[in-house]
Write a protein that holds these residues in place. Structure first.
Motif, PDB file in Angstrom:
ATOM      1  N   VAL A   1      36.413  32.438  47.625  1.00  0.00           N
ATOM      2  CA  VAL A   1      36.454  33.763  48.250  1.00  0.00           C
ATOM      3  C   VAL A   1      37.804  34.422  47.982  1.00  0.00           C
ATOM      4  O   VAL A   1      38.761  33.757  47.580  1.00  0.00           O
ATOM      5  CB  VAL A   1      36.211  33.665  49.784  1.00  0.00           C
ATOM      6  CG1 VAL A   1      34.906  32.955  50.087  1.00  0.00           C
ATOM      7  CG2 VAL A   1      37.379  32.955  50.502  1.00  0.00           C
ATOM      8  N   GLN A   2      37.866  35.713  48.229  1.00  0.00           N
ATOM      9  CA  GLN A   2      39.113  36.472  48.098  1.00  0.00           C
ATOM     10  C   GLN A   2      40.052  36.140  49.264  1.00  0.00           C
ATOM     11  O   GLN A   2      39.581  35.790  50.352  1.00  0.00           O
ATOM     12  CB  GLN A   2      38.794  37.970  48.156  1.00  0.00           C
ATOM     13  CG  GLN A   2      38.186  38.515  46.889  1.00  0.00           C
ATOM     14  CD  GLN A   2      39.224  38.956  45.877  1.00  0.00           C
ATOM     15  OE1 GLN A   2      40.235  39.560  46.226  1.00  0.00           O
ATOM     16  NE2 GLN A   2      38.985  38.650  44.623  1.00  0.00           N
ATOM     17  N   PRO A   3      41.349  36.306  49.071  1.00  0.00           N
ATOM     18  CA  PRO A   3      42.273  36.130  50.214  1.00  0.00           C
ATOM     19  C   PRO A   3      41.859  37.068  51.351  1.00  0.00           C
ATOM     20  O   PRO A   3      41.415  38.193  51.091  1.00  0.00           O
ATOM     21  CB  PRO A   3      43.630  36.545  49.638  1.00  0.00           C
ATOM     22  CG  PRO A   3      43.496  36.368  48.157  1.00  0.00           C
ATOM     23  CD  PRO A   3      42.058  36.654  47.833  1.00  0.00           C
TER      24      PRO A   3
ATOM     25  N   THR B   1      29.322  38.060  52.081  1.00  0.00           N
ATOM     26  CA  THR B   1      28.507  38.745  51.063  1.00  0.00           C
ATOM     27  C   THR B   1      28.926  38.333  49.650  1.00  0.00           C
ATOM     28  O   THR B   1      28.111  38.287  48.742  1.00  0.00           O
ATOM     29  CB  THR B   1      28.580  40.289  51.239  1.00  0.00           C
ATOM     30  OG1 THR B   1      27.639  40.898  50.365  1.00  0.00           O
ATOM     31  CG2 THR B   1      29.966  40.841  50.935  1.00  0.00           C
ATOM     32  N   ASP B   2      30.232  38.056  49.472  1.00  0.00           N
ATOM     33  CA  ASP B   2      30.812  37.749  48.155  1.00  0.00           C
ATOM     34  C   ASP B   2      31.440  36.366  48.215  1.00  0.00           C
ATOM     35  O   ASP B   2      32.607  36.244  48.465  1.00  0.00           O
ATOM     36  CB  ASP B   2      31.837  38.839  47.802  1.00  0.00           C
ATOM     37  CG  ASP B   2      32.391  38.722  46.393  1.00  0.00           C
ATOM     38  OD1 ASP B   2      31.923  37.870  45.637  1.00  0.00           O
ATOM     39  OD2 ASP B   2      33.323  39.484  46.065  1.00  0.00           O
ATOM     40  N   ASN B   3      30.662  35.293  48.036  1.00  0.00           N
ATOM     41  CA  ASN B   3      29.313  35.315  47.520  1.00  0.00           C
ATOM     42  C   ASN B   3      28.455  34.271  48.227  1.00  0.00           C
ATOM     43  O   ASN B   3      27.321  34.015  47.844  1.00  0.00           O
ATOM     44  CB  ASN B   3      29.397  35.095  45.989  1.00  0.00           C
ATOM     45  CG  ASN B   3      28.102  34.818  45.324  1.00  0.00           C
ATOM     46  OD1 ASN B   3      27.853  33.697  44.880  1.00  0.00           O
ATOM     47  ND2 ASN B   3      27.239  35.790  45.280  1.00  0.00           N
TER      48      ASN B   3
ATOM     49  N   GLU C   1      36.064  29.313  41.086  1.00  0.00           N
ATOM     50  CA  GLU C   1      37.152  30.101  40.488  1.00  0.00           C
ATOM     51  C   GLU C   1      36.733  31.496  40.046  1.00  0.00           C
ATOM     52  O   GLU C   1      37.416  32.122  39.251  1.00  0.00           O
ATOM     53  CB  GLU C   1      37.726  29.358  39.262  1.00  0.00           C
ATOM     54  CG  GLU C   1      38.455  28.091  39.601  1.00  0.00           C
ATOM     55  CD  GLU C   1      38.909  27.354  38.339  1.00  0.00           C
ATOM     56  OE1 GLU C   1      39.183  27.978  37.313  1.00  0.00           O
ATOM     57  OE2 GLU C   1      38.966  26.115  38.398  1.00  0.00           O
ATOM     58  N   GLU C   2      35.611  31.979  40.577  1.00  0.00           N
ATOM     59  CA  GLU C   2      35.141  33.291  40.113  1.00  0.00           C
ATOM     60  C   GLU C   2      36.149  34.385  40.417  1.00  0.00           C
ATOM     61  O   GLU C   2      36.393  35.269  39.594  1.00  0.00           O
ATOM     62  CB  GLU C   2      33.793  33.636  40.755  1.00  0.00           C
ATOM     63  CG  GLU C   2      33.068  34.809  40.080  1.00  0.00           C
ATOM     64  CD  GLU C   2      33.497  36.193  40.579  1.00  0.00           C
ATOM     65  OE1 GLU C   2      33.213  37.180  39.882  1.00  0.00           O
ATOM     66  OE2 GLU C   2      34.131  36.297  41.646  1.00  0.00           O
ATOM     67  N   GLU C   3      36.746  34.312  41.591  1.00  0.00           N
ATOM     68  CA  GLU C   3      37.661  35.389  41.992  1.00  0.00           C
ATOM     69  C   GLU C   3      38.997  35.321  41.259  1.00  0.00           C
ATOM     70  O   GLU C   3      39.837  36.201  41.427  1.00  0.00           O
ATOM     71  CB  GLU C   3      37.880  35.372  43.515  1.00  0.00           C
ATOM     72  CG  GLU C   3      36.604  35.563  44.352  1.00  0.00           C
ATOM     73  CD  GLU C   3      35.994  36.970  44.274  1.00  0.00           C
ATOM     74  OE1 GLU C   3      36.452  37.780  43.451  1.00  0.00           O
ATOM     75  OE2 GLU C   3      35.040  37.226  45.021  1.00  0.00           O
ATOM     76  N   VAL C   4      39.209  34.261  40.485  1.00  0.00           N
ATOM     77  CA  VAL C   4      40.463  34.164  39.731  1.00  0.00           C
ATOM     78  C   VAL C   4      40.223  33.981  38.225  1.00  0.00           C
ATOM     79  O   VAL C   4      41.096  33.529  37.508  1.00  0.00           O
ATOM     80  CB  VAL C   4      41.385  33.033  40.273  1.00  0.00           C
ATOM     81  CG1 VAL C   4      41.947  33.401  41.643  1.00  0.00           C
ATOM     82  CG2 VAL C   4      40.661  31.699  40.340  1.00  0.00           C
TER      83      VAL C   4
ATOM     84  N   ALA D   1      33.232  43.897  50.903  1.00  0.00           N
ATOM     85  CA  ALA D   1      33.649  42.846  49.969  1.00  0.00           C
ATOM     86  C   ALA D   1      35.110  43.086  49.598  1.00  0.00           C
ATOM     87  O   ALA D   1      35.521  44.233  49.387  1.00  0.00           O
ATOM     88  CB  ALA D   1      32.776  42.887  48.718  1.00  0.00           C
ATOM     89  N   HIS D   2      35.892  42.034  49.538  1.00  0.00           N
ATOM     90  CA  HIS D   2      37.334  42.070  49.200  1.00  0.00           C
ATOM     91  C   HIS D   2      38.157  42.819  50.257  1.00  0.00           C
ATOM     92  O   HIS D   2      39.349  43.030  50.046  1.00  0.00           O
ATOM     93  CB  HIS D   2      37.601  42.713  47.821  1.00  0.00           C
ATOM     94  CG  HIS D   2      37.060  41.918  46.668  1.00  0.00           C
ATOM     95  ND1 HIS D   2      37.546  42.037  45.382  1.00  0.00           N
ATOM     96  CD2 HIS D   2      36.074  40.987  46.590  1.00  0.00           C
ATOM     97  CE1 HIS D   2      36.871  41.223  44.573  1.00  0.00           C
ATOM     98  NE2 HIS D   2      35.961  40.585  45.293  1.00  0.00           N
ATOM     99  N   SER D   3      37.564  43.261  51.338  1.00  0.00           N
ATOM    100  CA  SER D   3      38.264  44.035  52.366  1.00  0.00           C
ATOM    101  C   SER D   3      38.284  43.255  53.673  1.00  0.00           C
ATOM    102  O   SER D   3      37.565  42.266  53.808  1.00  0.00           O
ATOM    103  CB  SER D   3      37.527  45.357  52.627  1.00  0.00           C
ATOM    104  OG  SER D   3      37.586  46.202  51.536  1.00  0.00           O
TER     105      SER D   3
HETATM  106 ZN    ZN Z   1      34.542  39.217  44.445  1.00  0.00          ZN
END
Ligand code: ZN
Ligand code: BES
Length: 457
Positions: A91-93, A120-122, A154-157, A428-430
């Motif tokens: 996930v995102q930070p 939601t992600d993901n 590692e999708e988000e990176v 997402a990302h927020s």
């Molecule tokens: Zn994402």
């Protein structure tokens, strides 16, 4: 099939409890302090896959582990179709934490929304597929195809380890298509098949001026200010019509087809609703294109972060020594990431004044993705969406990027079916990321209907 549908209906409460367990792992791939949490999340996921009847494995990599989970082998005289289901458990930070109404890794249900980082992600989207397959396996309903889940961390990176993994495991992973729910749909009652994603290039530019921060009263006026030079340089990149001025930037852009422009008009979000959703005083975008087109089918140049000088409390009077911008360009078919990087960086070098020194640090890059909506697999996906949602799906492009889809095509020769069940207001990302539980349930139905539809051809 009825047994599968009944099973899904009867087990939603348990699914929710399990989903919350999955969300409690702070699997933030960008932050090294969370490395043990990614491993724990992968272990939980593999154990869960095993429990629902899949044959699961954890593959360690140079980065975070990859979980694979296969349906048990079925004896068959004819060759059975094989599909991959791809998703990510990283996930995102969650920062900035103070903007969350409840802690990001303590899932909270409000009405039909479940709030948590990664919902939601993901995690929610890939969990919906797992639950559909569980329904087949636990009711003894035969699946008409073999499935392999590939869930990466590692999708988000940038999916580096998965890229290598695909190359070393291309035989076992050879498949007829990849099914991915890691995109969106315009509204809970408007299912969608995504046939295009934007590509990306990322880089960082630093302008260096004086050897150290200077007293702006003593030296200001005789020495260039790197922050001002950066602002002036970046301001030249875009004109008042929202066009990028860098010569060659639009090279290779395939114009939208008539069909795509028609489809984009069906996207059920009015400009006023979009304005309200993003909370900006006015919308702004490239003239000649609708906001739907601007955010999915047109290339952009974005400043993601801008840093220079003193950022602390109160005032300070200096000429800062340096200024930095983190840039990404979203790309569309058929722009070449290498070529666009060359023209953009070349233009920045040419236009940078001699009073500051320009440094460019290249980051990741990926091509845009596009697949025909008229292929047999896309048509099967549309039928599954109709059955699950009882609505006519729309065919659309989206503005986000999933770089690994290009590798699925290059290494495995497989197209990706993008069947997102995230909503535009999912954050997402927020802060306050959430997942809609109707989308979760409909997503399970979509997955349940998909396998017979795909295997039919
Ligand atoms: Zn994402
Ligand atoms: N799920 C998104 C990608 C996405 C979101 C596609 C919405 C279409 C619509 C994915 O997790 C993501 O955030 N990707 C990054 C990729 C980047 C780090 C290379 C993105 O798009 O910023």
């Amino acid at each position: 099939m009825q047994a599968v549908l009944d099973y899904l209906k009867q087990n939603q409460k348990r699914f929710l409890a399990e989903f919350c367990e999955y969300l409690r792992f702070p699997s933030v791939s960008a932050q090294s302090q969370h490395t043990p949490d990614l491993l724990a999340c992968a272990q939980w996921l593999a154990a869960h896959c095993q429990q629902i009847g899949l044959e699961a494995k954890i593959h360690s990599t140079n980065g975070h582990p990859i979980v694979t989970a296969k349906t048990p082998p079925v004896k068959s005289k004819t060759k059975r179709p094989h599909y991959m289901v791809y998703g990510h458990y990283d996930v995102q930070p969650p920062e900035p934490l103070d903007l969350w109404h409840s802690p990001p890794f303590e899932p909270r249900i409000v009405g039909r929304n479940l709030f948590a980082r990664g919902s939601t992600d993901n995690k929610g989207q890939n969990f919906a597929h797992l639950k559909a397959v569980e329904a087949y396996l636990k009711t003894g309903t035969p699946l008409p195809c073999d499935l392999t889940f590939v869930l990466e961390g590692e999708e988000e990176v940038g999916s580096k380890s998965l890229d290598t993994f695909l190359k070393t495991h291309h035989k076992a992973l050879a498949c007829d298509a990849v099914v991915i729910s890691d995109t969106g749909m315009p509204a809970a009652n408007c299912p969608a098949l995504t046939v295009g994603l934007r590509g990306i290039i990322a880089f960082e530019i630093t302008l260096r001026g004086p050897a150290r921060d200077l007293h702006s009263g003593i030296f200001g006026g005789a020495v260039d200010n790197p922050a001002m030079a950066l602002a002036q340089l970046l301001a030249k990149v875009r004109d008042k019509n929202g066009r990028i001025t860098v010569p060659g930037f639009y090279d290779g852009v395939t114009p939208l087809s008539k069909y795509e422009r028609e489809q984009s008009k069906r996207y059920p979000m009015k400009d006023a609703a979009l304005k309200k959703l993003v909370g900006a005083p006015e919308l702004f975008g490239e003239r000649g294109f609708s906001p739907t087109e601007q955010r999915s089918a047109r290339p952009t140049f974005e400043i993601n972060g801008l840093t220079s000088g003193y950022q602390g409390e109160g005032s300070k009077t200096i000429v800062p020594s340096w200024a930095r911008a983190k840039i990404t360009c979203r790309l569309v078919p058929d722009q070449s990431p290498a070529r666009i990087r060359e023209v953009v960086c070349g233009w920045l070098k040419k236009n940078c004044p001699p009073t500051v020194k320009l440094e460019i640090n290249a980051g990741h890059g990926a091509e845009a993705y596009h697949v025909s909506p008229s292929g047999a697999e896309a048509q099967a996906a549309l039928r599954a969406l109709r059955q699950a949602f009882g609505r006519e799906p729309i065919v659309m492009r989206e503005g986000g990027s999933i770089p690994i889809v290009n590798q699925f095509k290059k290494i495995l020769g497989a197209d990706s079916l993008l069947l997102g069940i995230g909503l535009p207001d999912d954050n997402a990302h927020s802060p306050n990321e959430k997942f809609n539980l109707d989308c979760f349930e409909k997503g399970q139905l979509m997955s349940a209907y998909l396998w017979p539809e795909l295997a039919r051809d």
